[in-house]
Design a protein around this motif. Sequence first.
Motif, PDB file in Angstrom:
ATOM      1  N   TYR A   1       3.091  11.468 -12.119  1.00 10.13           N
ATOM      2  CA  TYR A   1       2.266  12.311 -11.880  1.00 10.13           C
ATOM      3  C   TYR A   1       1.674  13.463 -11.101  1.00 10.13           C
ATOM      4  CZ  TYR A   1      -0.982  15.768 -13.129  1.00 10.13           C
ATOM      5  OH  TYR A   1      -2.509  17.151 -13.291  1.00 10.13           O
ATOM      6  N   GLU A   2       1.393  12.356  -9.488  1.00  8.71           N
ATOM      7  CA  GLU A   2       1.051  12.420  -7.939  1.00  8.71           C
ATOM      8  C   GLU A   2       2.255  12.933  -7.594  1.00  8.71           C
ATOM      9  OE1 GLU A   2      -2.669   9.026  -7.504  1.00  8.71           O
ATOM     10  OE2 GLU A   2      -0.599   8.816  -7.365  1.00  8.71           O
ATOM     11  N   LEU A   3       3.513  12.274  -7.727  1.00  9.16           N
ATOM     12  CA  LEU A   3       4.610  12.595  -7.372  1.00  9.16           C
ATOM     13  C   LEU A   3       5.055  14.436  -7.507  1.00  9.16           C
ATOM     14  CD1 LEU A   3       7.147  11.952  -5.245  1.00  9.16           C
ATOM     15  CD2 LEU A   3       8.456  10.808  -6.785  1.00  9.16           C
ATOM     16  N   LEU A   4       5.274  14.261  -9.043  1.00 11.96           N
ATOM     17  CA  LEU A   4       5.789  16.060  -9.560  1.00 11.96           C
ATOM     18  C   LEU A   4       5.266  16.392  -9.842  1.00 11.96           C
ATOM     19  CD1 LEU A   4       9.064  13.391 -11.289  1.00 11.96           C
ATOM     20  CD2 LEU A   4       9.305  14.938  -9.002  1.00 11.96           C
ATOM     21  N   GLY A   5       3.768  15.903 -10.911  1.00  8.16           N
ATOM     22  CA  GLY A   5       3.085  17.383 -11.145  1.00  8.16           C
ATOM     23  C   GLY A   5       3.528  17.271 -12.673  1.00  8.16           C
TER      24      GLY A   5
ATOM     25  N   GLY B   1      11.023   8.882   3.775  1.00  7.42           N
ATOM     26  CA  GLY B   1      11.747   8.337   4.562  1.00  7.42           C
ATOM     27  C   GLY B   1      12.584   7.257   4.381  1.00  7.42           C
ATOM     28  N   LEU B   2      12.405   6.591   4.233  1.00  9.10           N
ATOM     29  CA  LEU B   2      13.367   5.293   3.698  1.00  9.10           C
ATOM     30  C   LEU B   2      14.608   5.296   4.033  1.00  9.10           C
ATOM     31  CD1 LEU B   2      10.239   4.259   3.258  1.00  9.10           C
ATOM     32  CD2 LEU B   2      11.749   2.564   1.805  1.00  9.10           C
ATOM     33  N   THR B   3      15.332   4.247   4.504  1.00  6.58           N
ATOM     34  CA  THR B   3      16.588   4.614   4.620  1.00  6.58           C
ATOM     35  C   THR B   3      17.657   4.210   2.939  1.00  6.58           C
ATOM     36  OG1 THR B   3      17.398   2.369   5.668  1.00  6.58           O
ATOM     37  CG2 THR B   3      16.226   4.160   6.858  1.00  6.58           C
ATOM     38  N   PRO B   4      18.582   4.599   2.961  1.00  2.72           N
ATOM     39  CA  PRO B   4      19.756   3.731   1.899  1.00  2.72           C
ATOM     40  C   PRO B   4      19.598   2.151   1.805  1.00  2.72           C
ATOM     41  CG  PRO B   4      20.854   5.967   2.682  1.00  2.72           C
ATOM     42  CD  PRO B   4      19.830   5.768   3.450  1.00  2.72           C
ATOM     43  N   ALA B   5      20.110   1.576   3.004  1.00  4.32           N
ATOM     44  CA  ALA B   5      20.256   0.158   3.237  1.00  4.32           C
ATOM     45  C   ALA B   5      18.207   0.152   3.068  1.00  4.32           C
ATOM     46  CB  ALA B   5      20.158   0.312   4.728  1.00  4.32           C
ATOM     47  N   GLU B   6      17.330   0.401   3.283  1.00  8.00           N
ATOM     48  CA  GLU B   6      16.202  -0.146   2.950  1.00  8.00           C
ATOM     49  C   GLU B   6      15.885   0.135   1.770  1.00  8.00           C
ATOM     50  OE1 GLU B   6      13.663   1.031   7.685  1.00  8.00           O
ATOM     51  OE2 GLU B   6      14.289   2.486   6.014  1.00  8.00           O
ATOM     52  N   ILE B   7      16.381   0.959   0.484  1.00  9.54           N
ATOM     53  CA  ILE B   7      15.909   1.250  -0.725  1.00  9.54           C
ATOM     54  C   ILE B   7      16.705   0.499  -1.087  1.00  9.54           C
ATOM     55  CG2 ILE B   7      16.561   3.043  -2.565  1.00  9.54           C
ATOM     56  CD1 ILE B   7      15.412   5.350  -0.535  1.00  9.54           C
TER      57      ILE B   7
ATOM     58  N   VAL C   1      12.556   7.899 -10.696  1.00 10.33           N
ATOM     59  CA  VAL C   1      10.346   8.567 -10.005  1.00 10.33           C
ATOM     60  C   VAL C   1      10.610   7.403  -8.450  1.00 10.33           C
ATOM     61  CG1 VAL C   1       8.610   8.121 -10.609  1.00 10.33           C
ATOM     62  CG2 VAL C   1      10.123   9.420 -11.765  1.00 10.33           C
ATOM     63  N   LEU C   2      10.835   6.025  -8.972  1.00 10.00           N
ATOM     64  CA  LEU C   2      10.240   4.406  -8.116  1.00 10.00           C
ATOM     65  C   LEU C   2      11.338   5.532  -6.602  1.00 10.00           C
ATOM     66  CD1 LEU C   2       9.572   2.330  -6.205  1.00 10.00           C
ATOM     67  CD2 LEU C   2      11.771   0.884  -7.483  1.00 10.00           C
ATOM     68  N   LYS C   3      12.836   5.935  -6.490  1.00  6.62           N
ATOM     69  CA  LYS C   3      14.115   6.133  -5.686  1.00  6.62           C
ATOM     70  C   LYS C   3      13.304   7.309  -4.987  1.00  6.62           C
ATOM     71  CE  LYS C   3      17.651   2.536  -6.718  1.00  6.62           C
ATOM     72  NZ  LYS C   3      18.855   2.084  -6.737  1.00  6.62           N
ATOM     73  N   THR C   4      12.818   9.402  -6.062  1.00 10.44           N
ATOM     74  CA  THR C   4      12.938   9.753  -5.359  1.00 10.44           C
ATOM     75  C   THR C   4      11.122   9.380  -4.196  1.00 10.44           C
ATOM     76  OG1 THR C   4      13.698  11.013  -7.167  1.00 10.44           O
ATOM     77  CG2 THR C   4      12.361  11.804  -6.496  1.00 10.44           C
ATOM     78  N   TRP C   5      10.797   8.863  -4.565  1.00  9.68           N
ATOM     79  CA  TRP C   5       9.556   8.342  -3.993  1.00  9.68           C
ATOM     80  C   TRP C   5       9.970   7.953  -2.992  1.00  9.68           C
ATOM     81  CZ3 TRP C   5       6.223   3.387  -3.204  1.00  9.68           C
ATOM     82  CH2 TRP C   5       4.986   4.089  -2.107  1.00  9.68           C
ATOM     83  N   LEU C   6      10.888   6.835  -2.786  1.00  8.97           N
ATOM     84  CA  LEU C   6      11.392   5.965  -1.572  1.00  8.97           C
ATOM     85  C   LEU C   6      12.280   7.186  -0.167  1.00  8.97           C
ATOM     86  CD1 LEU C   6      12.219   3.027  -2.929  1.00  8.97           C
ATOM     87  CD2 LEU C   6      10.169   3.120  -1.466  1.00  8.97           C
ATOM     88  N   VAL C   7      13.036   7.601  -1.116  1.00  8.92           N
ATOM     89  CA  VAL C   7      13.435   9.015  -0.676  1.00  8.92           C
ATOM     90  C   VAL C   7      12.720   9.536   0.619  1.00  8.92           C
ATOM     91  CG1 VAL C   7      15.257  11.076  -0.646  1.00  8.92           C
ATOM     92  CG2 VAL C   7      16.038   8.358  -1.743  1.00  8.92           C
ATOM     93  N   ARG C   8      11.632  10.143  -0.559  1.00  2.42           N
ATOM     94  CA  ARG C   8      10.861  11.566   0.218  1.00  2.42           C
ATOM     95  C   ARG C   8       9.587  10.799   1.233  1.00  2.42           C
ATOM     96  NH1 ARG C   8       8.885  15.360  -5.168  1.00  2.42           N
ATOM     97  NH2 ARG C   8      10.789  15.799  -5.636  1.00  2.42           N
TER      98      ARG C   8
ATOM     99  N   ARG D   1       0.777  -1.454  -0.182  1.00  2.00           N
ATOM    100  CA  ARG D   1       0.046   0.068   0.231  1.00  2.00           C
ATOM    101  C   ARG D   1       0.864   1.128   0.375  1.00  2.00           C
ATOM    102  NH1 ARG D   1      -5.363  -0.775  -0.921  1.00  2.00           N
ATOM    103  NH2 ARG D   1      -5.599  -3.225  -0.044  1.00  2.00           N
ATOM    104  N   GLY D   2       1.627   0.985   0.578  1.00  2.00           N
ATOM    105  CA  GLY D   2       2.760   2.688   1.190  1.00  2.00           C
ATOM    106  C   GLY D   2       4.122   2.010   0.270  1.00  2.00           C
ATOM    107  N   PRO D   3       4.937   3.072   0.770  1.00  2.00           N
ATOM    108  CA  PRO D   3       6.840   2.212   0.741  1.00  2.00           C
ATOM    109  C   PRO D   3       7.006   2.094   1.300  1.00  2.00           C
ATOM    110  CG  PRO D   3       5.993   5.014   1.394  1.00  2.00           C
ATOM    111  CD  PRO D   3       5.220   4.548   1.170  1.00  2.00           C
TER     112      PRO D   3
END
Length: 344
Positions: A219-223, A165-171, A156-163, A134-136
Amino acid sequence: MASSRHPLRRTLAAAVAVLALTAAAGCGTDAAAGGKQTTELRYQGSVGQVTLPELAADLGYLGDVKLNWIGNVTGGPADIQATATGQSDFGGAFNGAIVKLKVAHAPITAVVSYYGSDAQTFQGYYVLRDSPIRGPRDLIGRKVGMNTLGAHAEAVLKTWLVRSGLTPAEIATVQLVALPPVNTEQSLRAKQIDVAVLGGVIRDKAVANGGIRTVFTDYELLGAFSAGSYVFRDDFIKRNPDTVKAFVTGVGKAIEWARTQPRETVVTRLKSIIAKRGRNEDTTLVGYWKSTGVAERGGVITDREFATWIDWLADAGELKGAKPKPADLYTNKFNEFAAAGGGA
């Protein structure tokens, strides 16, 4: 199915390697003897789809310039690498991939936007309807299928994950799987992957088939934004400026034609192009066409469309030294819409 946890670094390394061939390909076949500019452009297409240059040619917007199809490609990085090494005359890719190839000293320049995301046309990250995702944070340890690594879908995926709050290790635990676009939906339904990145007509067809739902979209993330550009080699541009101008102007006109025509008119034209070229293709996909997604009028490029990905690549440690300036990566001087005030 191949997967990678460091595709950006590997893509950049591959880009550096292929540039060793650029010097040998430099003169190529892009200008006739005596300085006459070429009127034939070699390019790679997409199965079951119509590119903007193909649409422009069919509409008569390229003038005397002819297109020479040399095969199909599934990912933008490979397409622009072929251009950088002289195997094709132009190629298109996600703007972040262009940044990476340019900083690897590829002599290429972006000249016109050709795809993007808006309310009608976008890339979505889809799961099966009964998926627990459901979520990141639900993506930790999961497999995500996309058309190519180190490009739009991954950025886009990694931008979403970083925004989120996921850590580099989690990503790093999120497994990226490269799949041909026409096979991605099938792989999701067969549960070979947990998330499918689907865009354009392929996305619309998958949604129409039912049983899947959206986790998020670019589109939801960046317009609304233009996401990719066509590039030429710098030596090609120098020898063939009129040809490049005809190409850019034609693509810009095709963007505006598609923007202003009824959807049914565009779909009918796309189907007729596929039928006429005789490559034994299915026209089902283009029946779902909605828009080009290009943000600016006539495909005019703006700094924002490169700055977003320059910053992301720098933060990811993929750019060494000073960050390139967006204006060093593209030009609008061949685009008549820029001279006429091409902003949307």
